[in-house]
Design an enzyme around this catalytic site. Structure first.
Site, mmCIF file in Angstrom:
data_model
loop_
_atom_site.group_PDB
_atom_site.id
_atom_site.type_symbol
_atom_site.label_atom_id
_atom_site.label_comp_id
_atom_site.label_asym_id
_atom_site.label_seq_id
_atom_site.Cartn_x
_atom_site.Cartn_y
_atom_site.Cartn_z
ATOM 1 N N GLY A 162 -11.093 8.582 37.816
ATOM 2 C CA GLY A 162 -12.353 7.962 38.554
ATOM 3 C C GLY A 162 -13.316 7.686 37.541
ATOM 4 O O GLY A 162 -13.761 6.430 37.543
ATOM 5 N N HIS A 163 -14.163 8.276 36.864
ATOM 6 C CA HIS A 163 -15.292 7.812 36.014
ATOM 7 C C HIS A 163 -14.929 6.829 35.225
ATOM 8 O O HIS A 163 -15.769 5.580 35.219
ATOM 9 C CB HIS A 163 -16.091 9.231 35.441
ATOM 10 C CG HIS A 163 -17.190 8.661 34.641
ATOM 11 N ND1 HIS A 163 -18.544 8.622 35.457
ATOM 12 C CD2 HIS A 163 -17.386 8.446 33.273
ATOM 13 C CE1 HIS A 163 -19.378 8.517 34.333
ATOM 14 N NE2 HIS A 163 -18.971 8.237 33.222
ATOM 15 N N HIS A 215 -9.250 14.040 34.377
ATOM 16 C CA HIS A 215 -10.738 14.293 33.813
ATOM 17 C C HIS A 215 -10.949 13.607 32.264
ATOM 18 O O HIS A 215 -10.373 13.870 31.329
ATOM 19 C CB HIS A 215 -11.149 15.717 33.484
ATOM 20 C CG HIS A 215 -12.734 15.944 33.581
ATOM 21 N ND1 HIS A 215 -13.328 16.280 34.612
ATOM 22 C CD2 HIS A 215 -13.520 15.854 32.586
ATOM 23 C CE1 HIS A 215 -14.579 16.054 34.336
ATOM 24 N NE2 HIS A 215 -14.774 15.969 33.117
ATOM 25 N N ARG A 231 -18.060 18.031 47.937
ATOM 26 C CA ARG A 231 -18.480 19.063 47.564
ATOM 27 C C ARG A 231 -19.649 19.706 48.576
ATOM 28 O O ARG A 231 -20.272 18.771 49.399
ATOM 29 C CB ARG A 231 -19.363 18.997 46.032
ATOM 30 C CG ARG A 231 -18.314 19.013 45.145
ATOM 31 C CD ARG A 231 -19.286 18.941 43.555
ATOM 32 N NE ARG A 231 -18.384 19.249 42.515
ATOM 33 C CZ ARG A 231 -17.776 18.280 41.849
ATOM 34 N NH1 ARG A 231 -18.033 16.852 42.348
ATOM 35 N NH2 ARG A 231 -16.874 18.528 40.841
ATOM 36 N N ASN A 287 -9.668 7.931 41.891
ATOM 37 C CA ASN A 287 -10.858 8.815 42.485
ATOM 38 C C ASN A 287 -11.831 7.926 42.826
ATOM 39 O O ASN A 287 -12.283 7.198 41.977
ATOM 40 C CB ASN A 287 -11.519 9.995 41.223
ATOM 41 C CG ASN A 287 -12.177 10.982 42.035
ATOM 42 O OD1 ASN A 287 -13.085 10.581 42.628
ATOM 43 N ND2 ASN A 287 -11.962 12.331 41.478
ATOM 44 N N HIS A 311 -13.183 14.172 45.869
ATOM 45 C CA HIS A 311 -13.733 15.419 45.707
ATOM 46 C C HIS A 311 -15.081 15.807 46.259
ATOM 47 O O HIS A 311 -16.077 15.831 45.876
ATOM 48 C CB HIS A 311 -13.997 15.725 44.310
ATOM 49 C CG HIS A 311 -14.071 17.092 43.662
ATOM 50 N ND1 HIS A 311 -13.540 17.689 42.564
ATOM 51 C CD2 HIS A 311 -14.757 18.062 44.260
ATOM 52 C CE1 HIS A 311 -14.033 18.813 42.445
ATOM 53 N NE2 HIS A 311 -14.514 19.221 43.462
ATOM 54 N N GLU A 357 -9.646 17.055 46.402
ATOM 55 C CA GLU A 357 -10.004 18.032 45.212
ATOM 56 C C GLU A 357 -11.146 18.942 46.062
ATOM 57 O O GLU A 357 -11.953 18.509 46.716
ATOM 58 C CB GLU A 357 -10.254 17.451 44.026
ATOM 59 C CG GLU A 357 -9.361 16.581 43.488
ATOM 60 C CD GLU A 357 -9.994 15.984 42.338
ATOM 61 O OE1 GLU A 357 -8.831 15.660 41.348
ATOM 62 O OE2 GLU A 357 -10.915 15.940 41.829
#
Length: 247
Positions: free
Chosen positions: A223-224, A200, A45, A7, A43, A72
């Site tokens: 990702g993070h 996640h 937004r 991600n 992702h 996403e």
């Protein structure tokens, strides 16, 4: 082997915090691909706090024919400014997979999944629209969820397990109960004919334990933690370390 989809949102967050073009998301994508990842995730937004629609388009041209592309987003978040909506972005770039997530602007990050029993009728036309574009459709769900047979019937092909509760339990020192819940959910989804993804707060520390508990895990989107670890270890080295865990 379980596919690793990196991600890239946090690359965009760092770029946006300063303005300009650095760090460059296309350069980061190439680095991850060269290190061996099997896919890339974004992702976008409506508030465009990180990945922008232009990033989505740039990456589509870069990735085509090389690795899987997973976008996403909330399919019910309508167009706003430069954000055309998830369905329109998918129509433009034709990603390999779309992952439907019930997030909102008020959430710092995704923190829950769809309830497939409650939301199935609402999701049905959306899923059909993405399938018509040729996208594989995955839906973000919580451990303990139900409705997998209904999900299969309306064209959903995968679920993505929201692994935040597992990661917290692992950090706190005892993830056995959470692992059992995730393993049971994955098993029931697979029995209904759905493939299982996960994502996640997965990290090098907790990923191996999770993968061992979920036979047939198709894909993880990370990702993070990966980008955080890459600050110390280097991006290519970190991608390779995750691939070693998944082997």
């Amino acid at each position: 082997m379980t596919l690793l989809s990196v991600n890239l949102n946090k690359i965009a967050v760092l770029r946006n915090s300063r303005g300009g073009d650095e760090p460059d998301i296309a350069t980061a994508a190439n680095c991850c691909i060269d290190a061996g990842c099997g896919g890339l995730t974004v992702h976008p937004r409506p508030d465009m706090r990180h990945v922008t629609p232009d990033d989505v388009r740039t990456l589509a041209g870069l990735l085509r024919g090389r690795v899987e592309y997973n976008i996403e987003g909330n399919p019910f978040a309508g167009p706003r400014g430069a954000y055309p909506g998830l369905l329109e972005l998918a129509r433009e770039v034709r990603p390999t997979q779309v992952t439907l997530v019930p997030d909102s602007d008020a959430q710092i990050t995704s923190d829950h999944g769809f309830d497939l029993t409650r939301d199935i009728d609402t999701l049905k036309p959306v899923v059909a629209a993405f399938r018509e574009l040729g996208c594989r459709v995955s839906v973000f769900v919580d451990a303990g969820g139900n409705g997998f047979e209904s999900a299969k019937a309306i064209g959903i092909q995968r679920i993505e397990l929201y692994t935040g509760p597992y990661a917290k339990a692992f950090h706190d020192g005892d993830a056995r109960a959470e692992l059992a819940a995730f393993a049971d959910t994955a098993r029931r989804a697979q029995q209904a004919g759905l493939a299982v993804n996960a994502g996640h707060d997965l990290s090098q520390a907790n990923l191996g334990t999770f993968k061992a508990a979920i036979p047939g895990l198709a894909e993880v989107s990370i990702g993070h933690a990966l980008i955080s670890e890459a600050l110390y270890q280097g991006l290519a080295n970190t991608v390779r370390a995750y691939l070693d865990i998944l082997k």
